[in-house]
Design an enzyme around this catalytic site. Structure first.
Site, mmCIF file in Angstrom:
data_model
loop_
_atom_site.group_PDB
_atom_site.id
_atom_site.type_symbol
_atom_site.label_atom_id
_atom_site.label_comp_id
_atom_site.label_asym_id
_atom_site.label_seq_id
_atom_site.Cartn_x
_atom_site.Cartn_y
_atom_site.Cartn_z
ATOM 1 N N ARG A 72 0.794 -1.232 0.117
ATOM 2 C CA ARG A 72 0.058 0.026 -0.246
ATOM 3 C C ARG A 72 0.730 1.194 -0.069
ATOM 4 N NH1 ARG A 72 -1.994 1.015 4.592
ATOM 5 N NH2 ARG A 72 -0.946 -0.687 5.373
ATOM 6 N N TYR A 214 -1.115 -3.491 -7.034
ATOM 7 C CA TYR A 214 -1.008 -4.330 -5.711
ATOM 8 C C TYR A 214 -1.939 -4.422 -4.894
ATOM 9 C CZ TYR A 214 2.108 -6.807 -2.513
ATOM 10 O OH TYR A 214 2.501 -7.962 -1.708
ATOM 11 N N LYS A 223 -9.356 -2.746 1.790
ATOM 12 C CA LYS A 223 -9.224 -1.780 2.700
ATOM 13 C C LYS A 223 -10.120 -0.300 2.127
ATOM 14 C CE LYS A 223 -5.950 -3.891 4.901
ATOM 15 N NZ LYS A 223 -6.254 -4.450 5.958
ATOM 16 N N HIS A 243 -11.258 -3.025 11.406
ATOM 17 C CA HIS A 243 -10.086 -3.724 10.993
ATOM 18 C C HIS A 243 -9.624 -4.807 12.152
ATOM 19 C CE1 HIS A 243 -5.477 -3.669 9.940
ATOM 20 N NE2 HIS A 243 -6.023 -4.535 9.201
ATOM 21 N N SER A 266 -0.194 -3.817 12.372
ATOM 22 C CA SER A 266 0.693 -4.779 11.809
ATOM 23 C C SER A 266 1.851 -5.259 12.486
ATOM 24 C CB SER A 266 1.154 -4.150 10.227
ATOM 25 O OG SER A 266 2.001 -2.968 10.544
ATOM 26 N N CYS A 268 1.557 -7.672 14.875
ATOM 27 C CA CYS A 268 1.231 -7.811 16.040
ATOM 28 C C CYS A 268 0.412 -9.054 15.987
ATOM 29 C CB CYS A 268 0.530 -6.744 16.546
ATOM 30 S SG CYS A 268 1.355 -5.497 16.844
ATOM 31 N N ASP A 291 -9.037 -10.424 9.299
ATOM 32 C CA ASP A 291 -8.596 -9.160 8.867
ATOM 33 C C ASP A 291 -9.768 -8.084 9.125
ATOM 34 O OD1 ASP A 291 -6.547 -7.273 8.068
ATOM 35 O OD2 ASP A 291 -7.602 -7.306 6.121
ATOM 36 N N ARG A 389 2.772 -11.947 -0.386
ATOM 37 C CA ARG A 389 1.536 -12.163 0.215
ATOM 38 C C ARG A 389 0.952 -13.697 -0.594
ATOM 39 N NH1 ARG A 389 -1.260 -8.639 3.636
ATOM 40 N NH2 ARG A 389 0.087 -6.724 3.578
#
Length: 617
Positions: A72, A214, A223, A243, A266, A268, A291, A389
């Protein structure tokens, strides 16, 4: 399919407007069939953009992007509300009239030599009252293929929208027109960084994306729609778009079930928690989503959640049999891999996969190199990009819950917040009330480490990511906090989820017995904390009241089978660090809350004052 078969007048008019502006060579309406998926994937393979992995992973493929298009691009992501104040201090804003003029200039003729694909898609189970529909127009086969996994896509969605149903229009182009006879020559198509725009127009419920192929920049259901536009829809319609993971926790002794959501920045362990394999007997964890959670009130006053996605768009590096065995199994077939390394026997590999590769690897840039004798690489020399990914169907996950597609959603008993905090924040504490829980969500953050920054002066500071939604909130974050306060008034405390703050990342670098210096083992052992949370949701008297909230009593966390060195550190990570929390209050007062100005709800300032008073008592 012929797009002229679309019977929804507004969709048809918008499609024709985009055709006129983008000037594609062909236009195709996606039906969402397996045959269509196979045909488009073959087109990518034939063009040199995808490598089949059929020797090891049936019907799976590897793509490599350009180095300029690997994640992103937050600096090029805009919330283009009519008023800048409505976008707030944490979003990038451009006046919508100016932004549309710029982007229309870029869109003009941008699909020369390409096919325009029209993807009808549903975020959430088909027919659910919590689900929402969208139409993405794109010139990228990669996007069509990923959207087919990540959403419920195809003409079946047009049937649900009917002739006058609501939809969110999403326009995307890679920004790389092809002149007559020209092809991509196996090179990932995208535009230069300065020409990338990922734009949300909240008032119009409109998404325009240009220049990137991407992930969240291009898969506009993710998102852009499921969070940035959905947070605005949720604010206006009285629900929550978050989120958050959703997991199902079952106590096997009596079959009792609770559903838990969790918001984590992110790195975590969010996906790992969603697919956790408990280390304590008698408990079972199943996945609803990893997510995003959309939550609406049911007739009984409880919040019910759906996972609006149909797949996992997971970060590959660090995913191993130890950290997330279920994710690995989910990605064993019918999966798209992006920017992973390729082994000699046509399998994928990444750093932290749990084993060393043999022979040579083709890295994510397409360069063949000798593999290393371990599954780590020097920083900057990784074989797989750190943001590599996998896109895998959720239904392939071995721990997917049977009700993950239940149209009515699942009732939420607990909401977890957490960040990566090596000090101060304990292993777990519970909010005293809904508003106290909103306060905890508003201060979520992770400590900046030397590994996460190139600026030495930043190390040790807290990077706040309220509700783990900072890059994804479609409006002013202060107003977002106020919306959560308002949601709390729409039901009663006994029906609202209980709110907890967890921290798996406390460290003691001086204790050489602790692997990595971590004072808690994490991963499957987090089930021990979930079991305590489960009991708290039932009102069990297994807590003590402390200045920061409710914390486990001595012996309330099951330590059976836990290594002795973790048993020894447990009392330390279940203590209130008074001085640490006083520093936390100072940072919130001076550096965090002032950003939101008059938009910060008074209830949060009151919670901060109350915390200070309790710590000084």
């Amino acid at each position: 399919m012929d797009y002229k078969t679309i019977k929804h007048a507004k969709i048809l008019a918008w499609v024709e407007e985009c055709i006129k502006m983008c000037e594609p060579e062909k236009v195709y309406l996606c039906d969402g069939s397996t045959a269509e998926y196979d045909r488009l994937m073959k087109k990518c393979v034939d063009a040199g953009l995808a490598t089949p992995l059929s020797n090891k992973k049936p019907n799976s493929f590897l793509f490599r992007s350009l180095p300029s298009d690997v994640a992103r691009v937050e600096a090029r992501t805009f919330i283009s509300s009519v008023k800048e104040e409505d976008a707030g201090p944490t979003n990038h804003w451009i006046d919508p009239v100016e932004l549309k003029a710029t982007m229309k200039g870029l869109y003009k003729g941008c699909m020369h030599g390409r096919t325009m694909y029209i993807i009808p898609f549903c975020m959430g189970p088909l027919g659910s009252p919590i689900s929402k529909n969208g139409i993405e127009i794109t010139d990228s086969e990669y996007v069509v293929l990923n959207m087919d996994i990540m959403t419920r896509a195809g003409t079946k969605v047009l049937d649900i929208i009917g002739t006058d149903g609501e939809f969110v229009p999403c326009l995307h182009s890679v920004g790389k027109p092809l002149e007559k006879g020209e092809s991509d020559n196996g090179i990932w198509p995208c535009a230069d960084v300065e020409h990338k725009y990922i734009s949300q127009f909240p008032e119009e419920r409109l998404i325009w994306s240009y220049g990137s192929g991407y992930g969240g920049n291009a898969l506009l259901g993710k998102k852009c729609f499921a969070l940035r536009i959905a947070t605005v829809l949720a604010r206006d319609e009285g629900w929550l778009a978050e989120h958050m993971l959703i997991l199902k926790l079952t106590r096997e002794s009596d079959g009792a079930v609770k559903y838990v959501t969790g918001a984590f920045p992110s790195a975590c362990g969010k996906t790992n928690l969603a697919m956790l394999i408990p280390t304590i007997p008698g408990w079972k964890v199943e996945t609803i989503g990893d997510d995003i959670a959309w939550m609406k009130f049911g007739e009984d006053g409880r919040l019910y959640a759906i996972n609006p996605e149909a797949g996992f768009f997971g970060v590959a590096p660090g995913t191993s049999a130890e950290s997330n065995k279920n994710a690995l199994i989910a990605a064993e077939k019918n999966t798209i891999f992006t920017n992973c390394a390729l082994t000699e026997d046509k399998d994928v590999w990444w750093e932290g996969i749990g084993y060393a590769a043999k022979g040579k690897l083709v890295d994510w840039k397409g360069v063949s190199r000798d593999a290393l004798p371990k599954d780590k690489s020097p920083k900057g020399e990784e074989f797989a990009h750190p943001n590599a990914r996998f896109t895998a169907p959720a239904k392939q996950c071995p721990c997917i819950a049977p009700e993950w597609e239940d149209p009515k959603g699942v009732p939420i008993s607990a909401i977890l917040f957490g960040g990566r905090r090596p000090s101060t924040v304990p292993l777990v504490h519970q909010a005293r009330s809904w508003n106290h829980g909103v306060f905890l969500g508003s201060i979520v953050g992770s400590e900046i480490t030397a590994a996460s920054t190139i600026n030495a002066a930043e190390v040790g500071k807290i990077r706040r990511d309220p509700f783990a939604i900072l890059p994804f909130c479609g409006y002013n974050m202060g107003d977002y906090f106020a919306h959560w306060i308002k949601i709390g008034k729409m039901s009663t405390e006994d029906k609202l989820p209980k709110i907890f703050y967890v921290n798996w990342f406390r460290k003691d670098e001086k204790n050489d017995k602790l692997p990595g210096g971590f004072m808690w083992p994490g991963y499957g052992d987090n089930s021990r904390v979930l079991a305590w949370i489960f009991d708290r949701c039932d009102g069990k008297d297994n807590y003590v009241d402390t200045p920061i909230g409710y914390m486990p009593k001595d012996g309330a966390i099951n330590t059976e089978g836990l290594a002795d060195y973790y048993k020894a550190t447990l009392p330390e990570i279940l203590k209130v660090d008074v001085e640490g929390w006083k520093k936390e209050i100072k940072d919130i007062r001076e550096n965090h809350y002032p950003k939101f100005g008059k938009h910060l709800p008074k209830e949060l300032s009151e919670c901060l004052d109350d915390l200070e008073k309790r710590l000084n008592a």
